[in-house]
Design a protein around this motif. Structure first.
Motif: not given
Length: 258
Positions: A62, A105, A256-257
């Motif tokens: 990812t 985020c 990334s998540k």
């Protein structure tokens, strides 16, 4: 089907409107996209051919293949003198995706982001779509040049300010932030616990030095800074959609998540 209010009320990008108008013009200068009229260099195109023929056409990790993240770290150390590790790098589908991930985020409904303007329209539209408030602080005229109005930035910050967006070297003004201005913004970021999103995609399009100094040079920690960059401007690779972000391991893991 009910759509979100933020998506419905988000403004269409003026940049896209200009691009659509230019579609009817023969051989326009595509400055609205910050795009060169030169092709991707031959050695890069040959490298792509070799990679495709070698079978490098599958899904990757990812955050991007480790070889690419290592290369980005090596290049940043070479050009900026700052060491990052592969776990502090995420590769994205262009810098626009890095903007989206970093904003997601940091910005929730009711938060606000300060954007030094004029700036790439995706910054404001992304904040709006996530329910945030855009607070633009325009560059101040200083004779025939522009300068950062640090006092106005300071006055615009409140308890809901979560992000400060800076693009230097700037498209469209050509303004380049000074070391003193970087230090002043960094002091504000630490004092108010704000994330600085530093868009540095034009760092090699400068004429009085080899590369524009990254905000990472003044940062005393990685928790309050995300550096954005891409291959588009430096290497004439706009259509390849290759970008990346540098940040703390915690921030990069979150991006990334997401």
């Amino acid at each position: 089907m009910q759509f979100t209010r933020e998506a419905v009320e988000a403004k269409h990008s003026t940049l896209i409107q200009v691009a659509l108008a230019a579609a009817g013009v023969e051989n326009p200068y595509r400055l609205y996209y910050g795009e060169s009229d030169m092709p991707t260099p031959e050695f890069i195109r040959h490298a792509l051919t070799r990679a495709v023929n070698a079978g490098h056409t599958t899904y990757t990790a990812t955050p991007g293949v480790i070889e690419l993240r290592n290369a980005i770290c090596d290049k940043f150390l070479e050009t900026q003198g700052i060491e990052y590790r592969p776990g502090e790098v995420v590769c994205t589908a262009g810098s626009g995706m890095a903007i989206f991930l970093a904003t997601r985020c940091c910005i929730s409904h009711g938060d606000n982001a300060i954007i030094i303007s004029p700036a790439f329209s995706i910054f404001a539209s992304t904040v709006t779509v996530f329910g945030g408030e855009v607070r633009e602080v325009p560059l101040a005229r200083d004779g025939r040049r522009f300068r950062l109005d640090v006092d106005r930035v300071r006055e615009t910050i409140d308890a809901r300010t979560k992000m400060l967006v800076v693009n230097s070297p700037s498209n469209p003004t050509g303004w380049m932030i000074t070391r003193g201005e970087q230090e002043a913004l960094w002091e504000l970021a630490l004092k108010h616990d704000i994330m600085i999103l530093s868009d540095e995609v034009y760092d090699r399009i400068v004429y009085d030095c080899e590369i524009a100094p990254s905000f990472a040079r003044v940062a005393t920690d990685r928790e309050h800074l995300v550096v954005l960059n891409s291959f588009s401007k430096t290497y004439n690779m706009t259509g390849w959609r290759l970008g990346y972000a540098l940040g703390s391991e915690r921030m990069i893991a979150l991006m990334s998540k997401v």
